[in-house]
Scaffold this motif. Sequence first.
Motif, PDB file in Angstrom:
ATOM      1  N   TYR A 117      -8.348   7.368  -0.566  1.00  0.00           N
ATOM      2  CA  TYR A 117      -7.551   6.912   0.510  1.00  0.00           C
ATOM      3  C   TYR A 117      -7.512   5.452   0.887  1.00  0.00           C
ATOM      4  O   TYR A 117      -6.439   4.780   1.030  1.00  0.00           O
ATOM      5  N   VAL A 121      -4.381   3.007   0.927  1.00  0.00           N
ATOM      6  CA  VAL A 121      -3.961   1.991   1.794  1.00  0.00           C
ATOM      7  C   VAL A 121      -3.759   0.655   1.348  1.00  0.00           C
ATOM      8  O   VAL A 121      -2.863  -0.090   1.511  1.00  0.00           O
ATOM      9  N   VAL A 124      -0.815  -0.021  -1.121  1.00  0.00           N
ATOM     10  CA  VAL A 124       0.460  -0.201  -0.329  1.00  0.00           C
ATOM     11  C   VAL A 124       0.620  -1.467   0.419  1.00  0.00           C
ATOM     12  O   VAL A 124       1.503  -2.253   0.478  1.00  0.00           O
ATOM     13  N   THR A 125      -0.534  -1.787   1.132  1.00  0.00           N
ATOM     14  CA  THR A 125      -0.473  -2.845   2.249  1.00  0.00           C
ATOM     15  C   THR A 125      -0.511  -4.356   1.703  1.00  0.00           C
ATOM     16  O   THR A 125       0.032  -5.062   1.922  1.00  0.00           O
ATOM     17  N   PRO A 128       3.851  -6.156   0.355  1.00  0.00           N
ATOM     18  CA  PRO A 128       4.707  -7.039   0.773  1.00  0.00           C
ATOM     19  C   PRO A 128       4.231  -8.684   0.745  1.00  0.00           C
ATOM     20  O   PRO A 128       5.095  -9.499   0.824  1.00  0.00           O
ATOM     21  N   TRP A 184       3.089  -7.931   9.305  1.00  0.00           N
ATOM     22  CA  TRP A 184       3.627  -6.962   8.338  1.00  0.00           C
ATOM     23  C   TRP A 184       3.443  -7.458   6.841  1.00  0.00           C
ATOM     24  O   TRP A 184       3.029  -6.527   5.750  1.00  0.00           O
TER      25      TRP A 184
ATOM     26  N   ALA B  19      -2.542   5.547   8.080  1.00  0.00           N
ATOM     27  CA  ALA B  19      -1.593   6.401   7.482  1.00  0.00           C
ATOM     28  C   ALA B  19      -0.124   5.993   8.111  1.00  0.00           C
ATOM     29  O   ALA B  19       0.943   5.709   7.492  1.00  0.00           O
ATOM     30  N   LEU B  21       0.207   2.754   9.246  1.00  0.00           N
ATOM     31  CA  LEU B  21       0.108   1.428   8.597  1.00  0.00           C
ATOM     32  C   LEU B  21       0.908   1.688   7.248  1.00  0.00           C
ATOM     33  O   LEU B  21       1.831   0.875   7.132  1.00  0.00           O
ATOM     34  N   VAL B  22       0.578   2.642   6.426  1.00  0.00           N
ATOM     35  CA  VAL B  22       1.033   2.938   5.319  1.00  0.00           C
ATOM     36  C   VAL B  22       2.811   2.894   5.304  1.00  0.00           C
ATOM     37  O   VAL B  22       3.393   2.188   4.502  1.00  0.00           O
ATOM     38  N   THR B  25       4.710   0.032   6.368  1.00  0.00           N
ATOM     39  CA  THR B  25       4.747  -0.916   5.204  1.00  0.00           C
ATOM     40  C   THR B  25       5.935  -0.552   4.224  1.00  0.00           C
ATOM     41  O   THR B  25       6.418  -1.344   3.651  1.00  0.00           O
TER      42      THR B  25
END
Lengths: 314, 297
Positions: A117, A121, A124-125, A128, A184, B19, B21-22, B25
């Motif tokens: 997990y 995270v 994905v983060t 950007p 973000w 979650a 936040l994912v 994004t």
Amino acid sequence: MADLKVSARIGRAPLGKRFRAQRSLFFIAVVGTLWFVLFGYYPMWGSIIAFKNFDFALGIIGSPWAGLDHFREFFRDSDFWIIMRNTLCISLLKLAFAFPAPIILALLLNELTSTGYKKLVQTVTYLPHFVSWVIVAGLCYQLLSPSLGPVIPFLAKLGLVDPNLLILVEPRYFWGVAVVTDIWKEVGWNAVIYLAAITAVDPTLFEAAKIDGAGRWRQVWSITLPCIVPTVVVMLTLTIGNLFQANFDQIWLLRNDAIVPTAEVIDTHVFVQGIRLGRYDYATAVGLFKSFVSVALLVGANSVSRRLVRASIW
Amino acid sequence: MRKSSGERLFAALNIAFLAALVIVTIYPFWYVLVYSLNDGSNSRLGGLWLWPRRFSWGNFRVIFSDMTIPRAFAISVGKTAVGSALSVLFTALYAYALTKRDLIGRRFMIGLVTFTMYFSGGIIPYFLLMRDLKLLNNYLVYIIPALLSAFLLIIVRTYFESNIPPSLEESAKLDGASDLQVFFHIVFPVSMPIIAVVALFTGVNQWNDWYSGYIFMTKQEMVPLQTILVKIINQATASDMIGSQTGLDLSQSGPVGPTAESVRAATMVVAIVPIVLVYPFLQRYFVSGILVGSIKE
């Protein structure tokens, strides 16, 4: 010290001999250095036009001196205080919210027990960070438009905003938009360096604390945080050095005519005056003022951090 | 180890927060993809959330019916490929030269390079320099000024110094290899992790660079995709740029067919896709790169 020892061992052969032995690498190094002189130092020299009334026909050297006229003009400009307010408010809001965000994210990620997990995270983060501000600005226009995107209709349904709210052309929202988009885009990426610092903490410290009966909170507060202070201070120093430059890419690409009153910062002022209006000397003066203040802030912040926590960026 | 109920609650909230936040994004990317794949006029009805309602390739067809976007895409690909290949070569060579402790003027050169990280002349003198070098409206403006960076030089040099055992170079030298042979046959091949970092870093910078096309080019047919996108986004309506040239009047669309907004969304997707394709590599090498960079000598 290490340097001295090595050169003593090599015994510093005579210059001519050293040159013959290393001529190909020396040639490469000279070319590389000349590149830096041309693209790094020549513009520094060129910024003397800040003190001149620049005329293309006369060139940099031939143009007549203007003393501090351009600086004076900037400081007396009625927009000066607005520009300074916008620049500093955006930077300070980012310092207050966007700076701690990745630290918090790193601490939260570190609390996850599932590595799968955690990896998800992070993966994905980071994304950007790798897309340009052009794309981020485009995403904003797409998502935050009341007619094109889902965000405003959704918030309106909850009764939070006016369904016709044009958030990106409303001056009072711009600082908020700047801070939120900054978080973000960069929070995941900026957490990397803090996560690395957390991972580097000696695990026996946690073992010892556990034996002494410290709970998770206590461990975070008394071990993790103190251990990452040097990293935090180095990042803080760099952030303070950038207080006067509020991310040109971001501001320029999110800026439009309607929000100039809150979105005009030093860098955009330089761009408009210099590139758009061709006032090269004046714009250079404004840019130079910014550069000097930035260096002063960086040196100041660094000397404070060196004294307080013995962390220095150079 | 037993957990207190407070800790269990925290763990659950933490998982839920991350979650969220994912989702926050990823959703903007997903939304623009959905929008680009939905029929433009249909999208205007609103209520598009998770999935294309009326699937259509129409928006992409508009983009590729005209040379503007494909040409800009090709320019982006070209500057990314050429720019990052040359950056890798020059950065590695220069960094390698700077690892030689008896290099004449080494300290001076390192100091000179490092200083540029903290102070610059500003954009106006830089612009004037490009003008004097005849780099305006010249494809070389994408390549030459982007060749080197102090930051990358320093991390590559640090990597060479801490990862190439001197014995490796010395033995090659005893066999009569020159410095350049040592570099190309030994140092370069064993430094692939850092070479990948430089290639990806400069590649992403080249791909994402909108600025040089924006200020150094006045000819529209010479700008990369990102610069075109800035203009499309600034105009807020893509119709002026693409529609007028394709003969499609996007502002007056009927019940079916692409609209200015849907074509804009599709253009953004075209600019995002390459980043997503190299993303697995980016992730893997960038983290190691930024960590090498943050290690101080």
